[in-house]
Motif scaffolding. Structure first.
Motif, PDB file in Angstrom:
ATOM      1  N   LYS A  59       0.830  -1.203   0.000  1.00  0.00           N
ATOM      2  CA  LYS A  59       0.000   0.000   0.000  1.00  0.00           C
ATOM      3  C   LYS A  59       0.866   1.255   0.000  1.00  0.00           C
ATOM      4  O   LYS A  59       0.522   2.252  -0.644  1.00  0.00           O
ATOM      5  N   SER A  60       1.986   1.188   0.700  1.00  0.00           N
ATOM      6  CA  SER A  60       2.921   2.318   0.688  1.00  0.00           C
ATOM      7  C   SER A  60       3.467   2.544  -0.720  1.00  0.00           C
ATOM      8  O   SER A  60       3.541   3.683  -1.199  1.00  0.00           O
ATOM      9  N   LYS A  61       3.825   1.476  -1.397  1.00  0.00           N
ATOM     10  CA  LYS A  61       4.328   1.565  -2.767  1.00  0.00           C
ATOM     11  C   LYS A  61       3.256   2.113  -3.706  1.00  0.00           C
ATOM     12  O   LYS A  61       3.539   2.935  -4.578  1.00  0.00           O
ATOM     13  N   HIS A  62       2.009   1.673  -3.523  1.00  0.00           N
ATOM     14  CA  HIS A  62       0.897   2.178  -4.339  1.00  0.00           C
ATOM     15  C   HIS A  62       0.722   3.684  -4.129  1.00  0.00           C
ATOM     16  O   HIS A  62       0.523   4.431  -5.095  1.00  0.00           O
TER      17      HIS A  62
ATOM     18  N   TYR B  68       3.931  13.629   2.965  1.00  0.00           N
ATOM     19  CA  TYR B  68       5.102  13.677   2.095  1.00  0.00           C
ATOM     20  C   TYR B  68       5.799  12.326   2.150  1.00  0.00           C
ATOM     21  O   TYR B  68       6.097  11.821   3.240  1.00  0.00           O
ATOM     22  N   CYS B  69       6.021  11.732   0.996  1.00  0.00           N
ATOM     23  CA  CYS B  69       6.697  10.437   0.912  1.00  0.00           C
ATOM     24  C   CYS B  69       8.163  10.672   0.556  1.00  0.00           C
ATOM     25  O   CYS B  69       8.473  11.127  -0.553  1.00  0.00           O
TER      26      CYS B  69
ATOM     27  N   ARG C  19       9.138   3.635   9.126  1.00  0.00           N
ATOM     28  CA  ARG C  19       9.056   2.400   8.337  1.00  0.00           C
ATOM     29  C   ARG C  19       8.583   2.653   6.910  1.00  0.00           C
ATOM     30  O   ARG C  19       9.124   2.106   5.958  1.00  0.00           O
ATOM     31  N   PHE C  20       7.574   3.508   6.761  1.00  0.00           N
ATOM     32  CA  PHE C  20       7.044   3.796   5.431  1.00  0.00           C
ATOM     33  C   PHE C  20       7.650   5.044   4.809  1.00  0.00           C
ATOM     34  O   PHE C  20       7.374   5.348   3.650  1.00  0.00           O
ATOM     35  N   GLY C  21       8.456   5.782   5.559  1.00  0.00           N
ATOM     36  CA  GLY C  21       9.071   6.997   5.014  1.00  0.00           C
ATOM     37  C   GLY C  21       8.058   8.078   4.694  1.00  0.00           C
ATOM     38  O   GLY C  21       8.190   8.776   3.690  1.00  0.00           O
TER      39      GLY C  21
END
Length: 150
Positions: free
Chosen positions: A5-8, A96-97, A77-79
């Motif tokens: 989900k983080s990548k999405h 913000y990623c 963990r997810f940045g």
């Protein structure tokens, strides 16, 4: 709240022009999950504050901009840096990623919801920066798909 989900979310920030869909995905899969907030730590970021200020100045067509009660959290963990506050007495949310160097600012103005993608551009070599960002706090530019989205 998974790595997929983080990548999405990161891919959507890079590729999609549908800001409301991106924000809904962030809220549903991250912000509304109690574990996400519980695992996040309070965070101070001059960069994010500057991004909110400059983007808000464009949205409100006003300088200076008053930002109050800004609270930022960092989920390592997810940045993802995420938070909220008030700009010109209007509620804003921001996330913000770090891995894709992109984020989204959402301001509720009362009549509408204004959304803008935020993308700082690095101006210093990464090894000279004090924080875990790839961009510089001192100088950046923003790139918007929609300058004043509705």
């Amino acid at each position: 709240m998974t790595a997929e989900k983080s990548k999405h979310l990161e891919n959507s920030l890079k590729d999609s022009d549908d800001f409301s869909e991106i924000f809904d995905y962030f809220l549903t899969n991250f912000a509304e999950q109690p574990a996400f907030t519980q695992q996040s730590k309070k965070f101070k970021s001059p960069l994010i504050k500057e991004l909110v200020s400059h983007t808000s100045a464009q949205i409100f067509n006003k300088i200076p901009i008053q930002i109050t009660n800004m609270l930022l959290l960092n989920h390592e963990r997810f940045g993802i840096i995420h938070g909220a506050g008030w700009v010109e007495a209007k509620l804003f949310n921001v996330f913000y990623c770090k891995r894709v160097n992109k984020g989204l600012l959402v301001i509720t103005t009362g009549k509408s919801t204004e959304m803008a993608r935020i993308t700082p551009t690095p101006t210093k070599p990464a090894e000279q920066l004090g924080e875990d960002f790839i961009e510089s706090v001192e100088d950046f530019s923003k790139h918007f798909k929609h300058q004043f989205p509705n």
